[in-house]
Design an enzyme around this catalytic site. Structure first.
Site, short mmCIF file in Angstrom:
data_model
loop_
_atom_site.label_atom_id
_atom_site.label_comp_id
_atom_site.label_asym_id
_atom_site.label_seq_id
_atom_site.Cartn_x
_atom_site.Cartn_y
_atom_site.Cartn_z
N ASP A 155 -0.70 1.45 1.50
CA ASP A 155 -0.90 1.45 0.04
C ASP A 155 0.46 1.22 -0.62
O ASP A 155 1.27 2.15 -0.73
CB ASP A 155 -1.50 2.78 -0.42
CG ASP A 155 -2.95 2.95 0.01
OD1 ASP A 155 -3.32 2.43 1.08
OD2 ASP A 155 -3.70 3.63 -0.70
N LYS A 218 -5.89 -1.49 -5.98
CA LYS A 218 -6.06 -0.06 -6.25
C LYS A 218 -5.53 0.24 -7.64
O LYS A 218 -4.51 -0.30 -8.07
CB LYS A 218 -5.29 0.72 -5.18
CG LYS A 218 -5.27 2.23 -5.34
CD LYS A 218 -4.49 2.85 -4.18
CE LYS A 218 -4.28 4.35 -4.36
NZ LYS A 218 -3.51 4.96 -3.25
N LYS A 254 -10.16 0.08 -4.81
CA LYS A 254 -9.92 1.51 -4.62
C LYS A 254 -9.48 2.16 -5.93
O LYS A 254 -8.34 1.98 -6.36
CB LYS A 254 -8.86 1.75 -3.54
CG LYS A 254 -8.54 3.23 -3.30
CD LYS A 254 -7.51 3.41 -2.20
CE LYS A 254 -7.11 4.88 -2.05
NZ LYS A 254 -6.10 5.07 -0.97
#
Length: 318
Positions: A155, A218, A254
């Site tokens: 991430d 995300k 996400k």
């Protein structure tokens, strides 16, 4: 098997032409919340399904091998044995989508999951999370460190300065280098939407991240004042849909930050189904960054099966 996004050549014209109608976004979200409700009879099934999409996360300064091991145990066995039996779920079949930790804790998480005999992937934040305020060289080295220690998902955080100054090509080039550093590990690009000022910037940053080869986009680090909201999620989903239509690649989504209740997760799943289809109700394309959410889901599932709520001490420790 889902074809991985290989990215595309940078298309500045597409980025610059993009513009978001804020009022239309607001209207669509209101429509979803008022008329696209999950019937009570189906909420248990949807909540159970949502567990497999959770990236169970610990990103605390006092993280250590013992609390990472507890997190891994919770990820492998997210519900109590009694509740699992009551829901007629086969033991060991239901797990979270991943365990997410800092790079320094990746090896601990890999060891904890190996001891449990589960193949849940380990995700690691990287690139100077949450601010990204380090040199590109250091950010790339952090990715490589996490991958070498066993992280299957990374991430990363984008450079918000480049997004705010509309320097989209340099942002694209940075993300391409990060994608290369990830190797076979999947890259989730955190946009830090609360720091991008407006929905149009969020849409443009989404496109650039996908062009650079992101496997997921995300919303947030969870550390900003504004994190995952449904209007922001809608804008990012529309960017995913546009990218899929143009390239054929499906990029995952996400949301993270502020998703704490069963009601929250049902709203997000409704958004996924309505905007992107049933494929986006699976962990291959939908993840939820959360730490406290799982406990609330478990309490609500327990209420359905027993008529009462679990006390905190009655649930497996996160």
């Amino acid at each position: 098997m889902l074809e991985r996004n290989s990215g595309t050549l940078f298309d500045l014209g597409w980025v610059n032409r993009s513009c978001v109608n804020d009022q239309a976004v607001k209207n669509r979200v209101q429509d979803l919340l008022s008329s696209r409700l999950i019937h009570a009879d189906h909420q248990v099934e949807w909540l159970a399904r949502s567990i497999q999409c959770i990236d169970l996360t610990t990103l605390a300064g006092d993280d250590c091998p013992s609390n990472v091991a507890r997190l891994c145990s919770k990820a492998a066995h997210p519900l109590s044995d009694d509740l699992t039996r009551a829901l007629q779920i086969k033991h060991g079949l239901l797990t979270t989508g991943a365990v997410c930790v800092y790079p320094a804790r990746v090896a601990d998480a890999c060891l904890g999951l190996e001891r449990l005999g589960t193949n849940i992937p380990v995700a690691s934040v990287a690139t100077g999370f949450p601010t990204g305020q380090t040199s590109l060289k250091i950010r790339l080295e952090e990715i490589k460190f996490a991958v070498e220690n066993g992280a299957k998902e990374i991430d990363i955080v984008i450079n918000r300065e480049l997004a705010l100054s509309q320097n989209w090509e340099e942002l694209y080039n940075e993300l391409v280098e990060m994608r290369k550093a990830c190797g076979d590990s999947h890259m989730k690009s955190i946009l830090a939407v609360g720091e991008l000022c407006n929905l149009t910037n969020i849409y443009k940053a989404s496109l650039v991240a996908m062009m650079a080869g992101s496997d997921f986009i995300k919303t947030s680090t969870g550390k900003e004042t504004v994190n995952a909201t449904l209007p922001i999620g809608l804008v990012m989903c529309r960017a995913i849909r546009a990218y899929n239509r143009k390239t054929g690649f499906k990029v995952g989504f996400k949301p993270a930050g502020g998703i704490r209740t069963s009601s929250d997760v049902l709203q997000w799943m409704t958004l996924m189904k309505e905007e992107l289809g049933d494929d986006y109700l699976t962990p291959d394309l939908f993840r939820i960054g959360a730490s406290a959410l799982l406990n609330d889901i478990e309490r609500n599932l327990a209420n359905h099966t027993t008529g009462g709520y679990f006390l905190a001490e009655e649930m497996p420790m996160a």
